[in-house]
Each structure stands twice: as C-alpha cells, then as structure tokens.
Design an enzyme around this catalytic site. Structure first.
Site, PDB file in Angstrom:
ATOM      1  N   ASN A  42       0.845  -1.190   0.000  1.00 17.71           N
ATOM      2  CA  ASN A  42       0.000   0.000   0.000  1.00 17.71           C
ATOM      3  C   ASN A  42       0.883   1.243   0.000  1.00 17.71           C
ATOM      4  O   ASN A  42       1.952   1.269   0.617  1.00 17.71           O
ATOM      5  CB  ASN A  42      -0.995  -0.002   1.167  1.00 17.71           C
ATOM      6  CG  ASN A  42      -0.359  -0.179   2.535  1.00 17.71           C
ATOM      7  OD1 ASN A  42       0.606  -0.913   2.693  1.00 17.71           O
ATOM      8  ND2 ASN A  42      -0.909   0.496   3.532  1.00 17.71           N
ATOM      9  N   GLU A  44       0.345   5.278   0.608  1.00 17.16           N
ATOM     10  CA  GLU A  44      -0.588   6.317   1.036  1.00 17.16           C
ATOM     11  C   GLU A  44      -0.158   7.686   0.523  1.00 17.16           C
ATOM     12  O   GLU A  44       0.937   7.856  -0.003  1.00 17.16           O
ATOM     13  CB  GLU A  44      -0.689   6.318   2.573  1.00 17.16           C
ATOM     14  CG  GLU A  44      -1.304   5.030   3.100  1.00 17.16           C
ATOM     15  CD  GLU A  44      -1.457   5.006   4.615  1.00 17.16           C
ATOM     16  OE1 GLU A  44      -2.130   4.095   5.106  1.00 17.16           O
ATOM     17  OE2 GLU A  44      -0.897   5.893   5.301  1.00 17.16           O
ATOM     18  N   ASN A  45      -1.080   8.646   0.701  1.00 14.36           N
ATOM     19  CA  ASN A  45      -0.836  10.004   0.246  1.00 14.36           C
ATOM     20  C   ASN A  45      -1.472  10.954   1.255  1.00 14.36           C
ATOM     21  O   ASN A  45      -2.497  10.609   1.844  1.00 14.36           O
ATOM     22  CB  ASN A  45      -1.468  10.190  -1.144  1.00 14.36           C
ATOM     23  CG  ASN A  45      -1.040  11.472  -1.810  1.00 14.36           C
ATOM     24  OD1 ASN A  45      -1.475  12.555  -1.430  1.00 14.36           O
ATOM     25  ND2 ASN A  45      -0.173  11.348  -2.798  1.00 14.36           N
ATOM     26  N   TYR A  48      -5.703  11.736   1.415  1.00 13.61           N
ATOM     27  CA  TYR A  48      -6.006  10.346   1.762  1.00 13.61           C
ATOM     28  C   TYR A  48      -6.653   9.506   0.665  1.00 13.61           C
ATOM     29  O   TYR A  48      -6.250   8.358   0.455  1.00 13.61           O
ATOM     30  CB  TYR A  48      -6.883  10.277   3.007  1.00 13.61           C
ATOM     31  CG  TYR A  48      -6.218  10.691   4.305  1.00 13.61           C
ATOM     32  CD1 TYR A  48      -4.860  10.985   4.378  1.00 13.61           C
ATOM     33  CD2 TYR A  48      -6.966  10.801   5.455  1.00 13.61           C
ATOM     34  CE1 TYR A  48      -4.268  11.373   5.572  1.00 13.61           C
ATOM     35  CE2 TYR A  48      -6.380  11.188   6.664  1.00 13.61           C
ATOM     36  CZ  TYR A  48      -5.032  11.474   6.706  1.00 13.61           C
ATOM     37  OH  TYR A  48      -4.446  11.846   7.892  1.00 13.61           O
ATOM     38  N   GLU A  55      -2.844  -4.689  -3.217  1.00 15.58           N
ATOM     39  CA  GLU A  55      -3.314  -5.544  -4.307  1.00 15.58           C
ATOM     40  C   GLU A  55      -3.239  -4.810  -5.640  1.00 15.58           C
ATOM     41  O   GLU A  55      -2.852  -5.367  -6.666  1.00 15.58           O
ATOM     42  CB  GLU A  55      -4.768  -5.964  -4.060  1.00 15.58           C
ATOM     43  CG  GLU A  55      -4.985  -6.740  -2.787  1.00 15.58           C
ATOM     44  CD  GLU A  55      -5.342  -5.837  -1.601  1.00 15.58           C
ATOM     45  OE1 GLU A  55      -4.665  -4.794  -1.402  1.00 15.58           O
ATOM     46  OE2 GLU A  55      -6.276  -6.200  -0.873  1.00 15.58           O
ATOM     47  N   CYS A  82     -10.130  -4.899   0.387  1.00 18.99           N
ATOM     48  CA  CYS A  82     -11.258  -3.971   0.455  1.00 18.99           C
ATOM     49  C   CYS A  82     -12.197  -4.225  -0.728  1.00 18.99           C
ATOM     50  O   CYS A  82     -11.880  -4.991  -1.642  1.00 18.99           O
ATOM     51  CB  CYS A  82     -10.756  -2.520   0.459  1.00 18.99           C
ATOM     52  SG  CYS A  82     -10.154  -1.945  -1.151  1.00 18.99           S
ATOM     53  N   CYS A  85     -10.643  -3.520  -4.189  1.00 16.36           N
ATOM     54  CA  CYS A  85      -9.665  -4.532  -4.608  1.00 16.36           C
ATOM     55  C   CYS A  85     -10.356  -5.840  -4.972  1.00 16.36           C
ATOM     56  O   CYS A  85      -9.875  -6.573  -5.833  1.00 16.36           O
ATOM     57  CB  CYS A  85      -8.620  -4.751  -3.526  1.00 16.36           C
ATOM     58  SG  CYS A  85      -7.445  -3.378  -3.438  1.00 16.36           S
TER      59      CYS A  85
HETATM   60 ZN   LIG Z   1      -7.956  -2.406  -1.436  1.00 15.55          ZN
END
Ligand SMILES: [Zn+2]
Length: 124
Positions: A42, A44-45, A48, A55, A82, A85
C-alpha cells in the site's frame, strides 16, 4: 510455490509499504501461471483518497510487466481485501485469493469475495 510460501512473500514485502498516516502496512504477492511472483504494497498520500492498496500496486506492476487477466493463479494478501480490490481481483481473473482475516487464513475465489459483480459483459 505453496499458498503459505506466497503469503510469506506478502508478509516480507509489507515492510516496504508507504503508510505514514495509518501505520497499517499491507503486502500482496501475486503468483502468475508461469511462476512469476509480483509484489505490491500500500502507498498512502497526504490527500487520503489517493492512496493505493497493495493488491492494486501488485496487479498494476504485473500488467506493466505484460501480464493480463487470466494470467494470475493466486493473490496472497496480509489483510482482507477492500471492496475496490475485490473488483480488481475479479477483473484480473485471479483463480483464488489467500488472505488473513481475524487471525485466520482465508482462501476464496474472486466470485465468492464479490458475488454478482460488475464486469466487461455488463458494458455491452
Ligand atoms: Zn484495497
């Protein structure tokens, strides 16, 4: 490669996640039919919603390397995928998805993860 070995690859790559906001590192390792393993984390930024799941980074890397839907045997993920995904895993035609959830290791197909999903046949 066994599912456990692939999940171990996902565990190892999770340490390279960029997750300064959530502190929740996720790793994904995708096994292609030719035996290639493509990993993702993952990212992030500060804005958000722009963060990307492990994935999606793994599958995007695989596509950039020339793999296409149907080339994927297994996706191993350190956490439950999630909803978005689950749609990606369905789109890419992954045979089965192995992930951790509540201390258990779960194996499901994309159709089980996202029944009655939207796909290219809905666009015609
Ligand atoms: Zn996901």
């Amino acid at each position: 490669m066994t599912d456990d070995e692939l999940l171990a690859r996902a565990d190892a790559v999770a340490s390279r996640a960029y997750a300064p906001y959530s502190g929740f590192n996720v790793g994904c390792a995708v096994l292609t039919r030719d035996g290639t393993v493509v990993e993702g984390v993952n990212v992030e930024n500060a804005a958000y919603p722009l963060g990307v799941c492990a994935e999606r980074t793994a599958l995007s890397r695989a596509v950039a390397e020339g793999f296409r839907p149907g080339d994927f045997a297994v996706a191993a993920i350190t956490a439950a995928p999630c909803g978005g995904c689950r749609q990606w895993l369905h789109e890419m035609g992954v045979d089965r998805v192995v992930f951790r959830n509540g201390g258990r290791t779960v194996t499901m197909t994309p159709d089980e993860l996202l029944p009655e999903s939207f796909d290219s046949s809905d666009l015609t």
